[in-house]
Design an enzyme around this catalytic site. Structure first.
Site, mmCIF file in Angstrom:
data_model
loop_
_atom_site.group_PDB
_atom_site.id
_atom_site.type_symbol
_atom_site.label_atom_id
_atom_site.label_comp_id
_atom_site.label_asym_id
_atom_site.label_seq_id
_atom_site.Cartn_x
_atom_site.Cartn_y
_atom_site.Cartn_z
ATOM 1 C CE LYS A 168 50.679 77.063 13.719
ATOM 2 N NZ LYS A 168 50.436 75.429 12.910
ATOM 3 C CE1 TYR B 240 48.006 78.225 16.004
ATOM 4 C CE2 TYR B 240 48.968 80.358 16.162
ATOM 5 C CZ TYR B 240 48.647 79.457 15.167
ATOM 6 O OH TYR B 240 48.546 79.639 14.056
HETATM 7 P P1 NAP Z 1 41.460 77.314 9.639
HETATM 8 O O1 NAP Z 1 40.873 77.972 8.218
HETATM 9 O O2 NAP Z 1 40.321 77.492 10.995
HETATM 10 O O3 NAP Z 1 41.513 75.858 8.278
HETATM 11 C C1 NAP Z 1 42.047 74.541 9.666
HETATM 12 C C2 NAP Z 1 41.279 73.381 9.349
HETATM 13 O O4 NAP Z 1 42.005 72.567 9.951
HETATM 14 C C3 NAP Z 1 40.052 73.262 9.445
HETATM 15 O O5 NAP Z 1 39.603 72.912 7.664
HETATM 16 C C4 NAP Z 1 39.613 72.535 10.502
HETATM 17 O O6 NAP Z 1 38.010 71.759 11.030
HETATM 18 C C5 NAP Z 1 41.213 71.313 10.111
HETATM 19 N N1 NAP Z 1 41.099 70.806 11.670
HETATM 20 C C6 NAP Z 1 41.288 71.128 12.403
HETATM 21 N N2 NAP Z 1 41.594 70.085 13.606
HETATM 22 C C7 NAP Z 1 41.432 69.447 12.788
HETATM 23 C C8 NAP Z 1 41.873 68.014 12.890
HETATM 24 N N3 NAP Z 1 42.531 67.243 14.369
HETATM 25 N N4 NAP Z 1 42.353 67.164 11.923
HETATM 26 C C9 NAP Z 1 42.109 67.093 10.700
HETATM 27 N N5 NAP Z 1 41.950 68.812 10.566
HETATM 28 C C10 NAP Z 1 41.931 69.669 11.786
HETATM 29 O O7 NAP Z 1 42.701 77.973 9.207
HETATM 30 P P2 NAP Z 1 44.087 78.295 8.670
HETATM 31 O O8 NAP Z 1 43.854 80.055 8.790
HETATM 32 O O9 NAP Z 1 43.638 78.034 7.453
HETATM 33 O O10 NAP Z 1 45.771 77.992 9.210
HETATM 34 C C11 NAP Z 1 46.076 76.863 8.756
HETATM 35 C C12 NAP Z 1 47.397 76.468 9.331
HETATM 36 O O11 NAP Z 1 47.949 77.569 9.440
HETATM 37 C C13 NAP Z 1 46.900 76.266 10.856
HETATM 38 O O12 NAP Z 1 48.035 75.323 11.268
HETATM 39 C C14 NAP Z 1 47.404 77.414 11.612
HETATM 40 O O13 NAP Z 1 47.993 77.499 12.690
HETATM 41 C C15 NAP Z 1 48.728 78.402 10.766
HETATM 42 N N6 NAP Z 1 48.581 79.486 10.372
HETATM 43 C C16 NAP Z 1 47.442 80.817 10.097
HETATM 44 C C17 NAP Z 1 47.827 81.868 10.627
HETATM 45 C C18 NAP Z 1 46.538 82.912 9.805
HETATM 46 O O14 NAP Z 1 46.854 83.964 10.025
HETATM 47 N N7 NAP Z 1 44.986 82.500 8.979
HETATM 48 C C19 NAP Z 1 49.016 82.493 10.594
HETATM 49 C C20 NAP Z 1 49.711 81.827 10.870
HETATM 50 C C21 NAP Z 1 49.873 80.326 11.228
HETATM 51 P P3 NAP Z 1 36.943 72.131 11.127
HETATM 52 O O15 NAP Z 1 37.048 73.072 10.423
HETATM 53 O O16 NAP Z 1 35.842 70.916 11.167
HETATM 54 O O17 NAP Z 1 37.610 73.241 12.218
#
Ligand code: NAP
Length: 252
Positions: A157, A153
């Site tokens: 990133k 990851y």
């Molecule tokens: P999340 O709640 O897990 O949501 C991610 C979404 O991406 C889910 O709906 C998932 O679908 C979808 N997804 C996964 N694989 C995919 C694919 N191959 N094609 C299309 N959609 C796909 O994550 P989040 O926390 O909102 O994170 C969103 C972004 O922010 C990510 O890039 C993450 O790395 C980044 N981020 C998050 C945090 C944090 O603290 N939450 C911190 C830093 C960065 P499914 O549900 O069907 O799997």
């Protein structure tokens, strides 16, 4: 400000940060394609946007699948208008210490984040360069700086940051900007999964995280949506190739 109605694609928008970005963009007046793996889940978010007076469609698509991406982006152009705003937000985690990390854990994470962002951006840039206007917003993370148990990851990133800067250099002359948001701890299913991995109750995990954050709270999806809204705005045309840490404090 221009009167033009922009069309945005937000990937991974069925929940979490992506759903908040999609709703914010719609509230700001954009047409929004809510793109995620499960079309029914996308449609729920699209329906919420429509009920609130916005315009949105749900699009089922795996961002790592080249053909599916080409079809999805074309569909958005036909149904909503040329997509000139793209948020590469879809993401997964497959955390493990390096010695236990499988090749599949590595490939899956790099596949969704980097290959996915590449395929989506390559497909959408055509509409942006034709329009001589575009906005690409990529989701990086504080994990780009290194994080135990996240070799895959963290690499993905950090890769998003290099990708963003290169897009900014290549696409600038077409009026297209590219910027990255590197969130810290945001309350979503992804951080809930991390709490589970380390064997902590999610509430306690959030409280412990908040104590380490200068503003003394964890982040919300809306905190990231606000930054994305600025990068996607007409006003942000002279801001490109930047990485902004939205983490309640500084990161280096
Ligand atoms: P999340 O709640 O897990 O949501 C991610 C979404 O991406 C889910 O709906 C998932 O679908 C979808 N997804 C996964 N694989 C995919 C694919 N191959 N094609 C299309 N959609 C796909 O994550 P989040 O926390 O909102 O994170 C969103 C972004 O922010 C990510 O890039 C993450 O790395 C980044 N981020 C998050 C945090 C944090 O603290 N939450 C911190 C830093 C960065 P499914 O549900 O069907 O799997």
């Amino acid at each position: 400000m221009s009167e033009t109605t922009r069309t945005a694609i937000v990937t991974g928008a069925a929940r979490g940060i992506g759903a908040a970005v999609a709703k914010r963009f719609a509230a700001d007046g954009m047409n929004v394609a809510v793109l995620d793996l499960d079309e029914a889940a996308c449609q729920q978010v699209a329906d919420e946007i429509t009920a609130a007076g916005g315009k949105a469609i749900g699009v089922g698509c795996d961002v790592a699948d080249e053909e599916a991406v080409a079809t999805a982006v074309e569909r958005v152009a036909n149904e909503l208008g040329a997509p000139t705003v793209l948020v590469n937000n879809a993401g997964i985690i497959r955390d493990n210490m390096l010695f236990k990390m499988t090749t599949d854990d590595w490939d899956s994470v790099l596949g969704v984040h980097l290959r996915g962002a590449f395929l989506m951006t390559r497909a959408a840039q055509k509409y942006m360069t034709e329009a001589k206007w575009g906005r690409v917003v990529n989701l990086s993370s504080t994990s780009a700086l290194g994080n135990r148990g996240q070799a895959n990851y963290s690499a993905a990133k950090a890769g998003m940051q290099g990708f963003t800067k290169t897009l900014a250099i290549e696409l600038g002359k077409f009026g297209v900007t590219a910027n990255a948001i590197a969130p810290g701890f945001i309350v979503t299913d992804m951080t809930a999964a991390t709490a589970e991995r380390v064997g902590m109750d999610f509430e306690a995990f959030q409280q412990a995280a908040a104590q380490q954050i200068p503003v003394q709270r964890v982040g919300r999806p809306e905190d990231i949506a606000a930054m994305a809204a600025f990068f996607a705005s007409e006003d942000a045309g002279f801001v490109s190739g930047q990485v902004v840490y939205v983490a309640g404090g500084p990161k280096d």
